[in-house]
Scaffold this active site. Sequence first.
Site, PDB file in Angstrom:
ATOM      1  N   ARG A 105      -5.714   0.873   8.299  1.00 13.01           N
ATOM      2  CA  ARG A 105      -4.274   0.616   8.183  1.00 13.01           C
ATOM      3  C   ARG A 105      -3.564   1.179   9.403  1.00 13.01           C
ATOM      4  O   ARG A 105      -3.752   2.347   9.738  1.00 13.01           O
ATOM      5  CB  ARG A 105      -3.719   1.271   6.921  1.00 13.01           C
ATOM      6  CG  ARG A 105      -4.143   0.564   5.650  1.00 13.01           C
ATOM      7  CD  ARG A 105      -3.576   1.236   4.413  1.00 13.01           C
ATOM      8  NE  ARG A 105      -4.050   0.560   3.208  1.00 13.01           N
ATOM      9  CZ  ARG A 105      -4.172   1.139   2.020  1.00 13.01           C
ATOM     10  NH1 ARG A 105      -3.837   2.400   1.860  1.00 13.01           N
ATOM     11  NH2 ARG A 105      -4.611   0.454   0.983  1.00 13.01           N
ATOM     12  N   HIS A 140      -4.520  -1.998  -5.908  1.00 11.49           N
ATOM     13  CA  HIS A 140      -3.779  -0.825  -6.378  1.00 11.49           C
ATOM     14  C   HIS A 140      -4.768   0.265  -6.761  1.00 11.49           C
ATOM     15  O   HIS A 140      -5.614   0.065  -7.631  1.00 11.49           O
ATOM     16  CB  HIS A 140      -2.910  -1.188  -7.583  1.00 11.49           C
ATOM     17  CG  HIS A 140      -1.773  -2.087  -7.224  1.00 11.49           C
ATOM     18  ND1 HIS A 140      -0.695  -2.288  -8.038  1.00 11.49           N
ATOM     19  CD2 HIS A 140      -1.554  -2.814  -6.117  1.00 11.49           C
ATOM     20  CE1 HIS A 140       0.145  -3.111  -7.436  1.00 11.49           C
ATOM     21  NE2 HIS A 140      -0.361  -3.454  -6.277  1.00 11.49           N
ATOM     22  N   ASP A 163       0.812  -1.226   0.000  1.00  8.81           N
ATOM     23  CA  ASP A 163       0.000   0.000   0.000  1.00  8.81           C
ATOM     24  C   ASP A 163       0.841   1.269   0.000  1.00  8.81           C
ATOM     25  O   ASP A 163       0.402   2.314   0.481  1.00  8.81           O
ATOM     26  CB  ASP A 163      -0.962   0.040   1.215  1.00  8.81           C
ATOM     27  CG  ASP A 163      -1.793  -1.219   1.298  1.00  8.81           C
ATOM     28  OD1 ASP A 163      -2.227  -1.701   0.250  1.00  8.81           O
ATOM     29  OD2 ASP A 163      -1.982  -1.720   2.421  1.00  8.81           O
TER      30      ASP A 163
HETATM   31  P1  GTP Z   1      -0.668  -2.937  -2.765  1.00 13.02           P
HETATM   32  O1  GTP Z   1      -0.153  -3.754  -3.877  1.00 13.02           O
HETATM   33  O2  GTP Z   1      -1.966  -3.427  -2.246  1.00 13.02           O
HETATM   34  O3  GTP Z   1       0.380  -2.930  -1.735  1.00 13.02           O
HETATM   35  O4  GTP Z   1      -1.118  -1.368  -3.140  1.00 13.02           O
HETATM   36  P2  GTP Z   1      -0.505   0.041  -3.584  1.00 13.02           P
HETATM   37  O5  GTP Z   1       0.946   0.132  -3.251  1.00 13.02           O
HETATM   38  O6  GTP Z   1      -0.848   0.311  -5.000  1.00 13.02           O
HETATM   39  O7  GTP Z   1      -1.267   1.117  -2.677  1.00 13.02           O
HETATM   40  P3  GTP Z   1      -2.817   1.377  -2.416  1.00 13.02           P
HETATM   41  O8  GTP Z   1      -3.410   1.910  -3.655  1.00 13.02           O
HETATM   42  O9  GTP Z   1      -3.456   0.226  -1.769  1.00 13.02           O
HETATM   43  O10 GTP Z   1      -2.726   2.505  -1.283  1.00 13.02           O
HETATM   44  C1  GTP Z   1      -2.199   3.754  -1.470  1.00 13.02           C
HETATM   45  C2  GTP Z   1      -3.249   4.814  -1.085  1.00 13.02           C
HETATM   46  O11 GTP Z   1      -2.664   6.095  -1.128  1.00 13.02           O
HETATM   47  C3  GTP Z   1      -4.409   4.888  -2.096  1.00 13.02           C
HETATM   48  O12 GTP Z   1      -5.565   5.272  -1.419  1.00 13.02           O
HETATM   49  C4  GTP Z   1      -3.953   5.984  -3.073  1.00 13.02           C
HETATM   50  O13 GTP Z   1      -5.004   6.625  -3.748  1.00 13.02           O
HETATM   51  C5  GTP Z   1      -3.291   6.920  -2.111  1.00 13.02           C
HETATM   52  N1  GTP Z   1      -2.204   7.720  -2.676  1.00 13.02           N
HETATM   53  C6  GTP Z   1      -1.139   7.324  -3.413  1.00 13.02           C
HETATM   54  N2  GTP Z   1      -0.279   8.329  -3.590  1.00 13.02           N
HETATM   55  C7  GTP Z   1      -0.824   9.399  -2.946  1.00 13.02           C
HETATM   56  C8  GTP Z   1      -0.390  10.740  -2.707  1.00 13.02           C
HETATM   57  O14 GTP Z   1       0.687  11.149  -3.112  1.00 13.02           O
HETATM   58  N3  GTP Z   1      -1.205  11.537  -1.974  1.00 13.02           N
HETATM   59  C9  GTP Z   1      -2.396  11.115  -1.458  1.00 13.02           C
HETATM   60  N4  GTP Z   1      -3.115  11.969  -0.744  1.00 13.02           N
HETATM   61  N5  GTP Z   1      -2.833   9.859  -1.650  1.00 13.02           N
HETATM   62  C10 GTP Z   1      -2.050   9.020  -2.376  1.00 13.02           C
HETATM   63  P1  IMP Z   2      -2.448 -12.668   2.296  1.00 11.63           P
HETATM   64  O1  IMP Z   2      -1.461 -12.183   1.290  1.00 11.63           O
HETATM   65  O2  IMP Z   2      -3.865 -12.362   1.934  1.00 11.63           O
HETATM   66  O3  IMP Z   2      -2.221 -14.113   2.634  1.00 11.63           O
HETATM   67  O4  IMP Z   2      -2.187 -11.843   3.655  1.00 11.63           O
HETATM   68  C1  IMP Z   2      -0.982 -11.984   4.387  1.00 11.63           C
HETATM   69  C2  IMP Z   2      -0.552 -10.656   5.031  1.00 11.63           C
HETATM   70  O5  IMP Z   2      -0.166  -9.748   4.007  1.00 11.63           O
HETATM   71  C3  IMP Z   2      -1.659  -9.941   5.805  1.00 11.63           C
HETATM   72  O6  IMP Z   2      -1.067  -9.225   6.886  1.00 11.63           O
HETATM   73  C4  IMP Z   2      -2.230  -8.951   4.791  1.00 11.63           C
HETATM   74  O7  IMP Z   2      -2.835  -7.851   5.419  1.00 11.63           O
HETATM   75  C5  IMP Z   2      -0.965  -8.563   4.043  1.00 11.63           C
HETATM   76  N1  IMP Z   2      -1.204  -8.160   2.648  1.00 11.63           N
HETATM   77  C6  IMP Z   2      -1.383  -8.972   1.569  1.00 11.63           C
HETATM   78  N2  IMP Z   2      -1.535  -8.266   0.453  1.00 11.63           N
HETATM   79  C7  IMP Z   2      -1.436  -6.975   0.804  1.00 11.63           C
HETATM   80  C8  IMP Z   2      -1.482  -5.753   0.057  1.00 11.63           C
HETATM   81  O8  IMP Z   2      -1.621  -5.724  -1.158  1.00 11.63           O
HETATM   82  N3  IMP Z   2      -1.332  -4.605   0.781  1.00 11.63           N
HETATM   83  C9  IMP Z   2      -1.139  -4.616   2.115  1.00 11.63           C
HETATM   84  N4  IMP Z   2      -1.072  -5.740   2.858  1.00 11.63           N
HETATM   85  C10 IMP Z   2      -1.226  -6.899   2.199  1.00 11.63           C
HETATM   86 MG    MG Z   3      -3.065  -1.841  -1.655  1.00 14.36          MG
END
Ligand code: GTP
Ligand code: IMP
Ligand code: MG
Length: 339
Positions: A256, A43, A13
């Site tokens: 989170r 994402h 995230d």
């Molecule tokens: P995973 O593969 O699940 O780990 O996800 P990820 O790395 O793509 O991140 P995810 O989208 O789950 O979470 C990031 C959060 O931050 C989302 O709600 C985005 O919209 C937000 N976000 C990303 N960059 C920025 C930023 O620069 N500013 C703000 N305000 N929000 C942001």
């Molecule tokens: P699983 O990947 O669903 O088996 O979860 C294992 C651990 O990884 C848990 O703590 C989840 O919350 C974390 N996790 C898995 N995928 C993500 C992701 O995309 N973003 C943040 N945490 C994740």
């Molecule tokens: Mg995510």
Amino acid sequence: MPCTIVVGGFYGDEGKGKVVSYLAWRDKPYAAARGGVGPNAGHTVVFEGRTYKLRQLPSAFVSKDTRLYIGAGVLIDPKVFLREVKETGCRGRIWIDGNCGVIEEKHIEEDRKSKHLSGRVGTTGTGCGPANAERALRVLKIAREVDTLREYITDVALVLNEALDSGYSILLEGTQGTFLSLYHTDHYPYCTSKDTTASAVCSDIGIGPRKVTDIILVFKAYTTRVGGGPLEGELPAEKAKEMGILEIATVTGRVRRAAPFNFKLAKRAIMLNSATQIAITNIDRMYPAAYGIKSYDALPKRAREFIEKVEDELKTPVTMISTGPSVEDMIDLREEKLS
Ligand code: GTP
Ligand code: IMP
Ligand code: MG
């Protein structure tokens, strides 16, 4: 850059979706592929006023001419995949590898019912762990055996290696974060069901490490974690809320957990991924005056001091600073820092 990998530096995230969608929108790569575990990831892409929460499709879909792929190491949940193809309108330019493992309802049930998985580890309940366990036992169904996926199947490794050999640029997207890796965590069993570093992304897609030209490690300006396991310096939810950094998880809707930026972990993530560049996201949530800013000099002084500290401690250039959730909210320093 011909072959760029984007991976997360903390616990997932970090905003990989945002960084990948920006790079695709700006650079329009010939192809983009997703590696990583599977639909446990979420994402977030905010593009042309719409918010997409992609669990399977590459975030590079925002670039209309970019061909999209999902590597053989990634688990596919056919329902989630087909829903996202429809939602993004990508039919005709998205392909998956015939060797992708397939998540079935029984894997989701097992994940959710297991006290160890959903209770202790705090999994996303998307069936990834049980499906990867079956993959290791060599009994898991693979994509080429599923009728509804037939039109999307290709040899992803071959297509992408040929594209690179022809001089095209490709963008590879990892999921989760470095310290959710099955191997490179200090907090086993509080991790996901596979490695999540840049090397794993190569292997998921079928591209050898020698072909990779750049590895961009994404960090938030603070640290977050969902699910079980320790989080150094964890802030009480009240404090995180006060600071404006309390977030809700994309896939599970859980809160989170949040902590300050962790330089010790970040250094180790640089090492584990051989990172060549850093992208910092959510700078506007730590320093609200940074919101929507597009040039470094216009950032508030304390935000610039933070970026300088990151470069100083991690000995790696910060080439992108994300200042808001939308694709275009980005300070892009690549030309300045890399030339
Ligand atoms: P995973 O593969 O699940 O780990 O996800 P990820 O790395 O793509 O991140 P995810 O989208 O789950 O979470 C990031 C959060 O931050 C989302 O709600 C985005 O919209 C937000 N976000 C990303 N960059 C920025 C930023 O620069 N500013 C703000 N305000 N929000 C942001
Ligand atoms: P699983 O990947 O669903 O088996 O979860 C294992 C651990 O990884 C848990 O703590 C989840 O919350 C974390 N996790 C898995 N995928 C993500 C992701 O995309 N973003 C943040 N945490 C994740
Ligand atoms: Mg995510």
